[in-house]
Design an enzyme around this catalytic site. Structure first.
Site, PDB file in Angstrom:
ATOM      1  N   ARG A   1       0.801  -1.120   0.272  1.00 46.14           N
ATOM      2  CA  ARG A   1      -0.063   0.104  -0.049  1.00 46.14           C
ATOM      3  C   ARG A   1       0.821   1.218   0.069  1.00 46.14           C
ATOM      4  NH1 ARG A   1      -5.752  -0.316  -0.137  1.00 46.14           N
ATOM      5  NH2 ARG A   1      -6.408  -2.564   0.804  1.00 46.14           N
TER       6      ARG A   1
ATOM      7  N   TYR B   1      -6.687   5.075  -6.798  1.00 45.06           N
ATOM      8  CA  TYR B   1      -7.947   5.835  -6.916  1.00 45.06           C
ATOM      9  C   TYR B   1      -7.602   6.855  -5.690  1.00 45.06           C
ATOM     10  CZ  TYR B   1      -9.198   2.477  -3.161  1.00 45.06           C
ATOM     11  OH  TYR B   1      -8.917   1.830  -1.914  1.00 45.06           O
TER      12      TYR B   1
END
Length: 434
Positions: free
Chosen positions: A193, A233
Site C-alpha cells: 500500500r 484511486y
C-alpha cells in the site's frame, strides 16, 4: 421522561465494524460499550471503498462527504501496465451508479474510522452515545453468561456480547470452540500500500500527468502473465492517491504475519514491478513510505452465534480485497444487528434474534468471502459456491458481480426476517434516518 436504556451491549473491537455496529445499536435504542485493546492514538491504514450497499445507510446516518473527504467514484479505466495507454473505460451503465442508482465512494480508512467514531459517540443524534474503553484487552469470553474478561481480571457482563475483533479474532474461538485456520493464496499473496500526496506529484513536472483529471478516477493496471496488478484511486478530497500493488512472493517465511506497522523500502518494492511504465514508478517513488499487507484468507465458518454472543466483520468472514467488500460486509453486519435487536427484551428473545441475524448474514457474507478469495487462489472455485447458490444464481460476469454486491439492502432483508419472526415488528423512525 427518559426513554428506556434498551439492552446493555458489549462490542469487542472499535474498528470499522465495531464502530458501525455501535452506531446502529445506539440508533436502535440500546446502551453500547466498546472495548478496544489499543490506544487508537496512531490510526493507520490506506484507502477503502465505500460502496452503494453501505453508503445508502451512512449518508442518512449523518455522513458529511466533504467534512470527511470522501471522493465520489467518477470513472474506472483499465490501463496497459507498460505504457499506461487506456485499454478500456467502463461505460456509465457499468459503474456502481449506473447499475444500482447509488454512489460508490473512496475514503481514507482513517477518515472512515473517524466518521464512524463520531457517529457512534456524538452527543446529539438518536439514542445514547456509545462509550469506548481504550487499552482494554479482552482475554476471555463466556457466550452463555454472556460476559467478557479483561486482562486486569475484571469480568463484565451484558445482555449481548458482539465480537468485532478483526482478522486475529479471539472471539470466534468462544463461538466455534477452535481458532479459524488462516490460509495463504496460491497466487497474488502480497499487497503493498502506497499513499502518495497529490502535492508531491504536482511538484515534479515528470509526474504531474497523474493528477490530471484524477478526481474520482480509479485506474487498474494488470500484468496478465504473472497476475501482478496496480490499482490507484484518490481519497481525502483528492489530496492523496492510494495505490495497491498486488504481487506473489513465494520465498517470504513471514507472510502469515499481518502487520500494518511494518515498513518496507520503496525501491525494493518497485524492483518487483520494474516492467511497469517508468512514469508510474516515478509517481510511486513519491510516497513517504510503503506498507505490506500479507494476503491471508479464511474459509467461511458455519456458526456465528452462541447463547447471547455473536460475531461481526472480519472476526467471522475475513476475506481477500479483490472485490473491495471487506469493510462493507462488516457495515452490513452492523445494520443487520441494529434491525434484529430493536425491541429485544428477554434472554430467550435475544437468542432467537441473534439466530435470525446469523441466518440473514451468514449466507451473503460467505458468498462474497468465496468470490473475493477466488481472485487469488484457484483452489477456491465454483464448487465452494454450490453450498450457497444454485448454478443459475452464480454471478459469473462483472455485471452480475456488481449487481450482486452493490444492489442489496441488508436492512430490508433483516426487516423481512424479523416480520416473519414477529408480524408486529416495527423499526423506529430514527433507525434508518431516511
Amino acid at each position: 421522561m427518559k426513554s428506556s436504556p434498551g439492552l446493555h451491549i458489549i462490542i469487542v473491537g472499535a474498528g470499522i465494524t465495531g464502530l458501525a455496529t455501535a452506531t446502529s445499536l445506539r440508533r436502535a435504542g440500546h446502551t453500547v460499550h466498546l472495548y478496544e485493546k489499543s490506544a487508537q492514538d496512531n490510526e493507520i491504514g490506506a484507502a477503502i471503498y465505500v460502496p452503494p450497499n453501505v453508503s445508502q445507510f451512512l449518508l442518512p446516518w449523518g455522513l458529511d462527504l466533504d467534512k470527511w473527504g470522501f471522493v465520489k467514484s467518477q470513472k474506472v479505466s483499465f490501463l496497459h501496465h507498460a505504457s499506461l495507454e487506456t485499454k478500456m473505460t467502463l461505460s456509465d451503465g457499468m459503474t456502481a451508479k449506473g447499475l444500482t442508482g447509488a454512489e460508490l465512494y473512496y475514503a481514507h480508512r482513517v477518515d472512515l474510522h473517524g466518521c464512524l467514531r463520531w457517529m457512534a459517540t456524538r452527543p446529539e443524534g438518536p439514542g445514547r452515545p456509545a462509550t469506548i474503553h481504550l487499552m482494554s484487552n479482552v482475554v476471555a469470553y463466556d457466550p452463555l453468561a454472556p460476559s467478557i474478561t479483561l486482562a486486569s481480571g475484571e469480568v463484565i457482563s451484558a445482555d449481548v456480547v458482539i465480537g468485532a475483533d478483526g482478522v486475529r479474532s479471539d472471539a470466534v474461538e468462544a463461538i466455534i470452540g477452535d481458532k479459524v485456520q488462516t490460509m495463504r493464496p496460491r497466487f497474488a499473496n502480497t499487497c503493498y500500500r502506497f499513499l502518495v500526496p497529490a502535492d508531491a506529484i504536482e511538484a515534479d513536472p515528470a509526474t504531474q500527468f497523474w493528477n490530471e483529471g484524477s478526481d474520482g478516477w480509479s485506474r487498474v493496471m494488470i500484468e496478465s502473465v504473472t497476475g501482478r496488478s496496480v490499482v490507484s484511486y484518490p481519497c481525502r478530497s483528492n489530496t492523496i492517491h492510494n495505490f495497491v500493488l498486488i504481487n506473489n512472493e513465494e520465498n517470504d517465511t513471514n507472510m502469515c504475519a499481518e502487520d500494518w506497522h511494518a515498513r518496507f523500502k520503496i525501491p525494493d518494492i518497485l524492483k518487483k514491478f520494474s516492467d511497469y511504465d517508468p512514469r508510474l514508478l516515478k509517481v510511486l517513488s513519491k510516497a513517504p513510505d510503503a506498507r505490506r499487507w500479507p494476503l491471508i484468507y479464511r474459509k467461511p465458518i458455519h456458526q456465528w452465534t452462541k447463547g447471547c454472543m455473536t460475531l461481526a466483520g472480519d472476526a467471522c468472514h475475513a476475506m481477500l480485497p479483490f472485490l473491495a467488500q471487506g469493510g462493507a460486509q462488516g457495515i452490513e453486519d452492523a445494520v443487520a444487528l441494529g434491525v434484529v435487536l430493536q425491541g429485544a427484551t428477554t434472554r430467550d428473545d435475544i437468542q432467537k434474534r441473534l439466530q435470525i441475524y446469523q441466518e440473514v448474514r451468514m449466507k451473503r457474507a460467505s458468498i462474497i468471502q468465496i468470490l473475493s478469495n477466488m481472485g487469488a487462489d484457484h483452489s477456491v472455485s465454483v464448487e465452494d459456491l454450490k453450498e450457497y447458490l444454485n448454478e443459475d444464481q452464480m454471478p459469473y460476469s462483472q455485471h452480475d458481480m456488481m449487481i450482486h454486491n452493490y444492489k442489496y439492502d441488508v436492512a430490508e432483508v433483516a426487516f423481512e426476517a424479523m416480520k416473519r419472526y414477529d408480524p408486529s415488528f416495527r423499526l423506529g423512525n430514527d433507525f434508518l434516518g431516511r
